[in-house]
Write an enzyme that holds these catalytic residues in place. Structure first.
Site: not given
Ligand code: SAH
Length: 477
Positions: A274, A252, A388
């Site tokens: 995505k 991803d 998000m």
């Molecule tokens: N499965 C992932 C989330 C996917 S949805 C998890 O468990 O973290 C994608 C969202 O995750 C992004 O829009 C953001 O809100 C958050 N996110 C993922 N990595 C991030 C990071 N390094 N810093 C801040 N937000 C993050």
């Protein structure tokens, strides 16, 4: 690298050894072991060379070296006790393009002899490029003790079956895994125990079983792996193992480049990135791709940011695998909430401030406001983590206040959390959207709302980049 280690085919090649002493005898013996045809050139022969001569294993040319003696030789070793003779031989060989080794004079050598662990056809060669031959030999001795004597027989067995296995298992990935299993499993144990015929039988069966698996499309496997929020240190050991053994990695946009660096070098990489509004590969295409790759017998890693089961659609991907009967395993990851909170110094729960924590998606469709249980989310003494939530931040904060959350409730936004690009914007539910707009923030970001945000002033330990034009430390300002 001062010298390129290569293995030379000397079979039937004419080699000249200059000098008749014990060192010359040792070099001659090494060349003979490699199948070379050896001539020793020296006015006098010591006992060791004389014995090889008596055994008819080499030829003797009784004279003092002159450059014209090199005609017709493919390799020269200058091992006489006369330094000027050795130097002359080196110069003459160099001029004729013949590889030359001068004993104890690495600067005159076009090749050096390594220390050898001989488990023919398996060979380990150790060289210090002439700098520390004793060190090379010490290392050789350690390797010698480490490598069972039967390794030669094992390599020989593998060599005999190589073409057969290649014909039976044409897929390189499957074939590589097959050999990895064979060379570390019962076949190897049998060979090392000297039971070669049994080992052969075992190997025959293994080839047939593997071929059956291949023909019925079995053996493919999908690992659904959470890569964590960015810092490669946050990858689990299971996740690391999976990406280092993968044949193909479908990843991803959120998977950091530092983590992609850890993927096995010759694995295929497929980007399935995505973004909220722009799907590079639609979800059903990703699901179908995983099935197709597994059907080819591949070890597939589906690598996702954070944890696959938290806003990761991991469940949907598994559904398809289940329907298609593809075996899989889920390797959880550190979700963005856990990673970002830790790196921002914000405990998500705290006995004094928050007894529960909710993870919600802020990816709300335009014009919808009843899509989250705002009443519940606006209650005090809890922490709210919004994934998000960048685009809808103003609307989210407005909804929270409209449903009774105090406008002064601390709120923070973390950009690219846990990476060295991490930035933190801190404010209140009332002013966070404005502060974020000023700071020029980009995805991915995570929003944390609740009294616990204030604790970052005391607990922050990780140094990211401060955002331009915003005060990252003072929620009250
Ligand atoms: N499965 C992932 C989330 C996917 S949805 C998890 O468990 O973290 C994608 C969202 O995750 C992004 O829009 C953001 O809100 C958050 N996110 C993922 N990595 C991030 C990071 N390094 N810093 C801040 N937000 C993050």
């Amino acid at each position: 690298m001062r010298f390129l280690p290569i293995f030379l085919n000397l079979a039937g090649k004419r080699c000249l050894v200059i000098g008749g002493g014990p060192v010359a005898a040792r070099k001659a013996a090494t060349l003979l072991r490699a199948g070379g045809t050896v001539t020793v050139l020296a006015p006098e022969l010591g006992a060791a060379v004389a014995e090889l001569l008596a055994q008819g294993r080499l030829a003797h040319c009784r004279k003092i070296f002159e450059p014209s003696d090199l005609a017709g030789f493919h390799l020269v070793v200058a091992a006489s006790d006369q330094p000027q003779v050795n130097a002359l031989a080196a110069e003459a060989a160099e001029a004729r393009g013949i590889p030359v080794n001068v004993v104890d004079r690495p600067e005159l050598c076009s090749f050096v002899f390594p220390a050898i662990v001989d488990r023919s056809p398996l060979l380990v060669a150790v060289s210090s490029g002439g700098a520390a031959p004793v060190l090379a030999r010490l290392l050789r001795d350690r390797l010698e003790r480490m490598l069972p004597a039967g390794y030669g027989a094992l390599a020989e067995l593998a060599g005999r079956f190589r073409a057969r296995v290649k014909a039976s298992l044409p897929q390189p990935a499957r074939r590589r895994r097959f050999w990895e299993r064979v060379l570390a499993g019962p076949v190897a144990q049998l060979v090392l125990a000297g039971r070669v015929p049994e080992a052969e039988l075992h190997l025959e069966h293994a080839i047939q079983a593997e071929k059956r698996e291949q023909d019925t499309g079995g053996n493919g496997f999908v690992f659904l792996v959470g890569a964590g929020p960015g810092d490669p240190d946050l990858l689990t050991l299971g996740g690391l193992r999976a990406i280092q053994e993968a044949d193909v990695v479908v990843y991803d946009r959120l998977v950091s480049p530092e983590i992609m660096d850890l993927v096995r070098k010759d694995a295929d990489r497929i980007y399935a990135g995505k973004e909220a509004s722009r799907h590079t590969l639609p979800q059903d295409r990703i699901n179908a791709l995983l099935v197709k790759l597994a059907r080819e017998g591949k070890r597939v890693v589906r690598l996702k940011g954070g944890d696959p089961f938290i806003f990761g659609r991991g469940g949907e991907e598994i559904d398809t695998l289940l329907e298609e009967g593809i075996p899989f395993q889920v390797v959880p990851g550190i979700t963005a909430a856990a990673g970002c909170a830790a790196y921002a110094g914000i405990p998500l729960t705290h006995r004094d401030y928050a007894q529960s924590v909710s993870f919600v998606t802020g990816h709300l469709k335009e014009g919808e406001s009843a899509d989250l249980d705002w009443e519940h989310l606006a209650r005090p003494r809890q922490t709210l983590v919004i994934y998000m939530g960048l685009k809808g931040l103003a609307r989210i904060c407005a909804q929270l206040m409209a449903h009774g959350l105090a406008p002064e409730t601390p709120a923070a936004l973390i950009e690219q959390g846990t990476t060295h690009r991490q930035r933190l914007v801190v404010g209140t539910v009332r002013d966070l959207p404005e502060r974020v707009a000023k700071a020029g923030i980009g995805a991915p970001t995570l929003v944390i709302v609740g009294e616990v945000v204030n604790l970052h002033r005391k607990l922050a330990w990780f140094r990211g980049t401060p955002p331009a034009g915003a005060d990252p430390t003072s929620p009250e300002a």
